[in-house]
Design an enzyme around this catalytic site. Structure first.
Site, PDB file in Angstrom:
ATOM      1  N   THR A   1      27.440  30.916  32.426  1.00 32.39           N
ATOM      2  CA  THR A   1      27.802  32.060  31.589  1.00 32.39           C
ATOM      3  C   THR A   1      28.846  31.561  30.593  1.00 32.39           C
ATOM      4  OG1 THR A   1      29.721  32.710  32.925  1.00 32.39           O
ATOM      5  CG2 THR A   1      27.546  33.553  33.630  1.00 32.39           C
TER       6      THR A   1
ATOM      7  N   ASP B   1      21.004  31.589  38.673  1.00 36.28           N
ATOM      8  CA  ASP B   1      21.780  32.831  38.704  1.00 36.28           C
ATOM      9  C   ASP B   1      21.784  33.405  40.125  1.00 36.28           C
ATOM     10  OD1 ASP B   1      22.722  35.460  38.331  1.00 36.28           O
ATOM     11  OD2 ASP B   1      21.915  35.504  36.289  1.00 36.28           O
TER      12      ASP B   1
ATOM     13  N   LEU C   1      32.142  30.336  44.839  1.00 32.78           N
ATOM     14  CA  LEU C   1      33.158  30.721  43.841  1.00 32.78           C
ATOM     15  C   LEU C   1      32.564  31.471  42.652  1.00 32.78           C
ATOM     16  CD1 LEU C   1      34.003  27.319  44.522  1.00 32.78           C
ATOM     17  CD2 LEU C   1      36.099  28.414  43.774  1.00 32.78           C
TER      18      LEU C   1
ATOM     19  N   GLU D   1      32.149  36.916  38.154  1.00 32.36           N
ATOM     20  CA  GLU D   1      32.801  37.390  36.932  1.00 32.36           C
ATOM     21  C   GLU D   1      34.257  37.552  37.337  1.00 32.36           C
ATOM     22  OE1 GLU D   1      31.812  37.741  33.911  1.00 32.36           O
ATOM     23  OE2 GLU D   1      29.684  37.361  34.211  1.00 32.36           O
TER      24      GLU D   1
ATOM     25  N   THR E   1      40.167  36.815  46.126  1.00 31.94           N
ATOM     26  CA  THR E   1      41.408  36.995  45.382  1.00 31.94           C
ATOM     27  C   THR E   1      42.381  37.906  46.114  1.00 31.94           C
ATOM     28  OG1 THR E   1      42.277  38.062  43.379  1.00 31.94           O
ATOM     29  CG2 THR E   1      40.151  38.813  44.124  1.00 31.94           C
ATOM     30  N   ASP E   2      43.668  37.747  45.811  1.00 29.43           N
ATOM     31  CA  ASP E   2      44.672  38.666  46.386  1.00 29.43           C
ATOM     32  C   ASP E   2      44.580  40.064  45.756  1.00 29.43           C
ATOM     33  OD1 ASP E   2      45.662  38.065  43.851  1.00 29.43           O
ATOM     34  OD2 ASP E   2      47.689  37.567  44.523  1.00 29.43           O
ATOM     35  N   GLU E   3      43.826  40.195  44.655  1.00 35.37           N
ATOM     36  CA  GLU E   3      43.780  41.486  43.959  1.00 35.37           C
ATOM     37  C   GLU E   3      43.096  42.571  44.793  1.00 35.37           C
ATOM     38  OE1 GLU E   3      42.991  41.209  39.744  1.00 35.37           O
ATOM     39  OE2 GLU E   3      43.734  39.156  39.672  1.00 35.37           O
TER      40      GLU E   3
ATOM     41  N   TYR F   1      37.062  44.733  38.758  1.00 31.38           N
ATOM     42  CA  TYR F   1      37.003  43.348  39.253  1.00 31.38           C
ATOM     43  C   TYR F   1      37.404  43.297  40.723  1.00 31.38           C
ATOM     44  CZ  TYR F   1      38.708  38.629  40.317  1.00 31.38           C
ATOM     45  OH  TYR F   1      38.955  37.421  40.934  1.00 31.38           O
TER      46      TYR F   1
ATOM     47  N   LYS G   1      35.228  42.348  44.150  1.00 32.47           N
ATOM     48  CA  LYS G   1      35.580  41.254  45.071  1.00 32.47           C
ATOM     49  C   LYS G   1      35.824  41.811  46.476  1.00 32.47           C
ATOM     50  CE  LYS G   1      36.114  37.414  44.309  1.00 32.47           C
ATOM     51  NZ  LYS G   1      35.180  36.242  44.254  1.00 32.47           N
TER      52      LYS G   1
ATOM     53  N   PRO H   1      49.820  38.408  22.606  1.00 33.83           N
ATOM     54  CA  PRO H   1      49.734  39.807  23.050  1.00 33.83           C
ATOM     55  C   PRO H   1      50.256  40.005  24.476  1.00 33.83           C
ATOM     56  CG  PRO H   1      47.570  38.775  23.151  1.00 33.83           C
ATOM     57  CD  PRO H   1      48.506  37.734  22.635  1.00 33.83           C
TER      58      PRO H   1
HETATM   59  P1  NAD Z   1      35.581  31.432  36.123  1.00 32.20           P
HETATM   60  O1  NAD Z   1      35.258  32.717  35.440  1.00 32.20           O
HETATM   61  O2  NAD Z   1      36.356  30.389  35.405  1.00 32.20           O
HETATM   62  O3  NAD Z   1      34.227  30.717  36.614  1.00 32.20           O
HETATM   63  C1  NAD Z   1      33.181  31.429  37.204  1.00 32.20           C
HETATM   64  C2  NAD Z   1      31.966  30.516  37.235  1.00 32.20           C
HETATM   65  O4  NAD Z   1      30.882  31.253  37.860  1.00 32.20           O
HETATM   66  C3  NAD Z   1      31.465  30.087  35.861  1.00 32.20           C
HETATM   67  O5  NAD Z   1      31.146  28.710  35.847  1.00 32.20           O
HETATM   68  C4  NAD Z   1      30.213  30.934  35.641  1.00 32.20           C
HETATM   69  O6  NAD Z   1      29.236  30.302  34.820  1.00 32.20           O
HETATM   70  C5  NAD Z   1      29.722  31.104  37.071  1.00 32.20           C
HETATM   71  N1  NAD Z   1      28.907  32.329  37.224  1.00 32.20           N
HETATM   72  C6  NAD Z   1      29.214  33.583  36.792  1.00 32.20           C
HETATM   73  N2  NAD Z   1      28.212  34.426  37.079  1.00 32.20           N
HETATM   74  C7  NAD Z   1      27.260  33.716  37.727  1.00 32.20           C
HETATM   75  C8  NAD Z   1      26.003  34.022  38.287  1.00 32.20           C
HETATM   76  N3  NAD Z   1      25.507  35.275  38.216  1.00 32.20           N
HETATM   77  N4  NAD Z   1      25.296  33.055  38.897  1.00 32.20           N
HETATM   78  C9  NAD Z   1      25.787  31.769  38.971  1.00 32.20           C
HETATM   79  N5  NAD Z   1      26.965  31.422  38.430  1.00 32.20           N
HETATM   80  C10 NAD Z   1      27.697  32.368  37.819  1.00 32.20           C
HETATM   81  O7  NAD Z   1      36.295  31.864  37.481  1.00 32.20           O
HETATM   82  P2  NAD Z   1      37.499  31.174  38.261  1.00 32.20           P
HETATM   83  O8  NAD Z   1      38.769  31.655  37.694  1.00 32.20           O
HETATM   84  O9  NAD Z   1      37.233  29.729  38.369  1.00 32.20           O
HETATM   85  O10 NAD Z   1      37.331  31.863  39.695  1.00 32.20           O
HETATM   86  C11 NAD Z   1      36.466  31.300  40.675  1.00 32.20           C
HETATM   87  C12 NAD Z   1      36.510  32.162  41.920  1.00 32.20           C
HETATM   88  O11 NAD Z   1      37.837  32.230  42.434  1.00 32.20           O
HETATM   89  C13 NAD Z   1      36.073  33.615  41.684  1.00 32.20           C
HETATM   90  O12 NAD Z   1      35.337  34.034  42.793  1.00 32.20           O
HETATM   91  C14 NAD Z   1      37.386  34.373  41.604  1.00 32.20           C
HETATM   92  O13 NAD Z   1      37.224  35.712  42.025  1.00 32.20           O
HETATM   93  C15 NAD Z   1      38.247  33.573  42.549  1.00 32.20           C
HETATM   94  N6  NAD Z   1      39.704  33.599  42.260  1.00 32.20           N
HETATM   95  C16 NAD Z   1      40.161  33.306  41.016  1.00 32.20           C
HETATM   96  C17 NAD Z   1      41.536  33.282  40.783  1.00 32.20           C
HETATM   97  C18 NAD Z   1      42.097  32.918  39.436  1.00 32.20           C
HETATM   98  O14 NAD Z   1      43.314  32.997  39.241  1.00 32.20           O
HETATM   99  N7  NAD Z   1      41.298  32.485  38.477  1.00 32.20           N
HETATM  100  C19 NAD Z   1      42.431  33.588  41.818  1.00 32.20           C
HETATM  101  C20 NAD Z   1      41.904  33.887  43.084  1.00 32.20           C
HETATM  102  C21 NAD Z   1      40.540  33.877  43.296  1.00 32.20           C
HETATM  103  P1  TYD Z   2      45.202  37.526  33.691  1.00 31.78           P
HETATM  104  O1  TYD Z   2      45.420  36.088  33.353  1.00 31.78           O
HETATM  105  O2  TYD Z   2      44.119  38.275  33.014  1.00 31.78           O
HETATM  106  O3  TYD Z   2      45.059  37.599  35.283  1.00 31.78           O
HETATM  107  P2  TYD Z   2      45.044  38.908  36.273  1.00 31.78           P
HETATM  108  O4  TYD Z   2      44.936  40.146  35.471  1.00 31.78           O
HETATM  109  O5  TYD Z   2      43.833  38.658  37.111  1.00 31.78           O
HETATM  110  O6  TYD Z   2      46.333  38.815  37.037  1.00 31.78           O
HETATM  111  O7  TYD Z   2      46.565  38.306  33.416  1.00 31.78           O
HETATM  112  C1  TYD Z   2      47.778  37.923  34.033  1.00 31.78           C
HETATM  113  C2  TYD Z   2      48.829  38.936  33.641  1.00 31.78           C
HETATM  114  O8  TYD Z   2      49.091  38.826  32.236  1.00 31.78           O
HETATM  115  C3  TYD Z   2      48.410  40.374  33.876  1.00 31.78           C
HETATM  116  O9  TYD Z   2      49.549  41.127  34.306  1.00 31.78           O
HETATM  117  C4  TYD Z   2      47.954  40.858  32.501  1.00 31.78           C
HETATM  118  C5  TYD Z   2      48.835  40.068  31.552  1.00 31.78           C
HETATM  119  N1  TYD Z   2      48.249  39.714  30.242  1.00 31.78           N
HETATM  120  C6  TYD Z   2      48.958  39.975  29.073  1.00 31.78           C
HETATM  121  O10 TYD Z   2      50.079  40.525  29.090  1.00 31.78           O
HETATM  122  N2  TYD Z   2      48.387  39.616  27.885  1.00 31.78           N
HETATM  123  C7  TYD Z   2      47.160  39.016  27.811  1.00 31.78           C
HETATM  124  O11 TYD Z   2      46.677  38.730  26.688  1.00 31.78           O
HETATM  125  C8  TYD Z   2      46.447  38.748  29.038  1.00 31.78           C
HETATM  126  C9  TYD Z   2      45.091  38.102  29.006  1.00 31.78           C
HETATM  127  C10 TYD Z   2      47.039  39.110  30.232  1.00 31.78           C
END
Ligand code: NAD
Ligand code: TYD
Length: 355
Positions: free
Chosen positions: A37, A60, A82, A85, A135-137, A161, A165, A216
C-alpha cells in the site's frame, strides 16, 4: 527448519523485523507478505533483499482465498503479523479500510493458520506460533500522570484505528481459547526511527523542517506519547517470539514520555544544529492547527512484565535515538523524496501475487 511468515514487512516496523530475523537467524526462511500500500516500500529492505533466506510475496491479507493458498503452498512454522493500516488520522477519514485490513485481514490469517496447523493444535510442544503485533492505543487514554498501561488494563479504544486493533486482538485471543491456536500478543507504544513514513509526527516534522514548511501541532501540543526506538521494538519481538509464553500478552514501551510540543521543540533545536541554521529558526515554523477528533491525551506503558519475565529493556537513550533518526533522514533525502512524491509505488505495478 523454521519457515516464518512476516506480514507488513515492507512497512516501517516490519522492515526492521525482517532485517533482524533474516540477519540474526540465517537458517530461518523468512517470507515477507505485503500488499505494498502507500505505506509499503521495498526500498526499506534494499540492503537485505538479496539474502538467500529472504523471500518477498506481494499479496493482500483481506483476500481469504489467497491467504489460504499461501498457507497450503508453504508449511509456515511461525507467523509474525504486522500488516495493518496504522495512521489514526487516516482512520478518522476512512474507517472502513481499517476494519477490512486490521480486523478482516487478521481473521483471515488466523483462519488460514487454524486450518493449516489443525493436526498440531493443543499439543504441548511449541512447534508453531502466531505472533500478533499490536498497539498500546487499545487501552484508550490516560489522565492520571501516575497511571500506566498494564497487560491487565481494560480495553477502551477511542479511534477507529485503535478500535480495529482492539478487535483484532480479541480475535487472536478467541482463536486461542476456541481452537487452541498457539498465539502471543504484544502491545507497543509509539515507535520512531529510520524508514518511518512522513505522515507520522516525528518524520513529518523532520521533513517539514528540511523543507522550511509549517510544523502542524494539533491543539496545544499537550498530548503525551511514550516513544521507543524501532530497533528496540524489533528486538522485543525477537525475544517474545522465541521465549514468550503461548497465550500471553506483553506490553512494550520506552519509559520515555514526551509532550508533543516539547518533542517538536527538541527536533527544531537538533535540526537547527545539524543544518547549520541559527538557533530558533525552525521553531518559527510551528503552527497550531485544529485538534484531532477524539485525540487521546496520554499513552504510557508499564513494561515490567517483559523486563521481569523475558529480560527485555530499551537499549537506547532517547537523545541518541533521535539523533540517529535525524541523521538517517538527512542522509536519505532520496528516500524521503521518493515517498513524498509517490515515485516508489510505480515500480510495483504488475508484480506477481505469489512467489
Ligand atoms: P506501516 O503503516 O508503516 O506499515 C504497514 C505495512 O502493512 C505496509 O508495508 C503495508 O503495505 C502493509 N499492508 C497494509 N495493508 C495490507 C494488506 N491489506 N495486506 C498486506 N499488507 C498490508 O505500519 P507500522 O507503523 O510499521 O506498524 C506495523 C504494526 O505495528 C501495525 O500492526 C501497527 O498497528 C503496530 N504498531 C505500530 C506502532 C507505531 O508506532 N508505528 C506502535 C505499536 C504497534
Ligand atoms: P502520530 O505520529 O500520528 O501517532 P499516534 O496518533 O498513533 O500517537 O501522532 C503522535 C502525536 O502527535 C499525536 O498526539 C498527534 C500529534 N500530531 C501532531 O500534533 N501533528 C501532526 O502533524 C501529527 C501527524 C501528529
Amino acid at each position: 527448519m523454521k519457515k516464518i511468515l512476516i506480514t507488513g514487512g515492507a512497512g516501517f516496523i516490519g522492515s526492521h523485523v525482517v532485517r533482524r530475523f533474516t540477519t540474526q537467524y540465517p537458517t530461518y526462511q523468512i517470507y515477507n507478505l505485503d500488499a505494498l500500500t502507500y505505506a509499503g516500500n521495498l526500498e526499506n529492505l534494499s540492503d537485505i533483499d538479496a539474502l538467500p533466506n529472504y523471500h518477498f510475496v506481494k499479496g493482500d491479507i483481506t483476500d481469504a482465498a489467497f491467504i489460504d493458498e499461501l498457507f497450503q503452498l508453504h508449511d509456515f512454522t511461525g507467523v509474525i503479523h504486522l500488516a495493518a493500516e496504522s495512521h489514526v488520522d487516516r482512520s478518522i477519514s476512512d474507517p472502513l479500510s481499517f476494519v477490512m485490513t486490521n480486523v478482516v485481514g487478521t481473521a483471515n490469517l488466523l483462519n488460514a493458520a487454524r486450518k493449516a496447523w489443525k493436526d498440531e493444535l493443543g499439543k504441548p510442544d511449541r512447534t508453531r506460533l502466531f505472533y500478533h503485533v499490536s498497539t498500546d492505543e487499545v487501552y484508550g487514554e490516560l489522565h492520571d500522570p501516575n497511571e500506566f498501561f498494564l497487560e491487565t488494563t481494560k480495553y477502551d479504544p477511542r479511534s477507529p484505528y485503535s478500535a480495529s486493533k482492539a478487535s483484532s486482538d480479541h480475535f487472536v485471543r478467541a482463536y486461542h481459547a476456541t481452537y487452541k491456536l498457539p498465539v502471543v500478543i504484544s502491545n507497543c507504544s509509539n515507535n520512531y526511527g529510520p524508514n518511518h513514513f512522513p505522515e507520522k509526527l516525528i518524520p513529518l516534522m523532520i521533513h517539514n523542517i528540511i523543507q522550511n514548511k509549517p510544523l502542524p501541532v494539533y491543539g496545544k501540543g499537550e498530548n503525551v506519547r511514550d516513544w521507543l526506538y524501532v530497533e528496540d521494538h524489533a528486538r522485543a519481538i525477537d525475544v517474545i517470539f522465541h521465549k514468550g509464553m503461548v497465550g500471553e500478552t506483553y506490553n512494550i514501551g520506552g519509559h520515555n514520555e514526551w509532550k508533543n510540543l516539547d518533542l517538536v521543540l527538541l527536533l527544531c533545536k537538533t535540526m537547527d544544529e545539524k543544518l547549520g541554521r541559527e538557533a530558533g529558526t525552525s521553531e518559527k515554523l510551528i503552527t497550531y492547527v485544529t485538534d484531532r477528533a477524539g485525540h487521546d491525551l496520554r499513552y504510557a506503558i508499564d513494561a515490567t512484565k517483559l523486563k521481569n519475565e523475558l529480560a527485555w529493556e530499551p537499549s537506547l537513550q532517547f537523545a541518541e535515538g533521535l539523533e540517529r533518526t535525524v541523521d538517517w533522514y538527512l542522509n536519505n533525502t532520496a528516500w524521503l523524496e521518493n515517498v513524498t512524491s509517490g515515485t516508489y509505488q510505480k515500480y510495483y505495478e504488475g508484480m506477481y501475487a505469489i512467489r
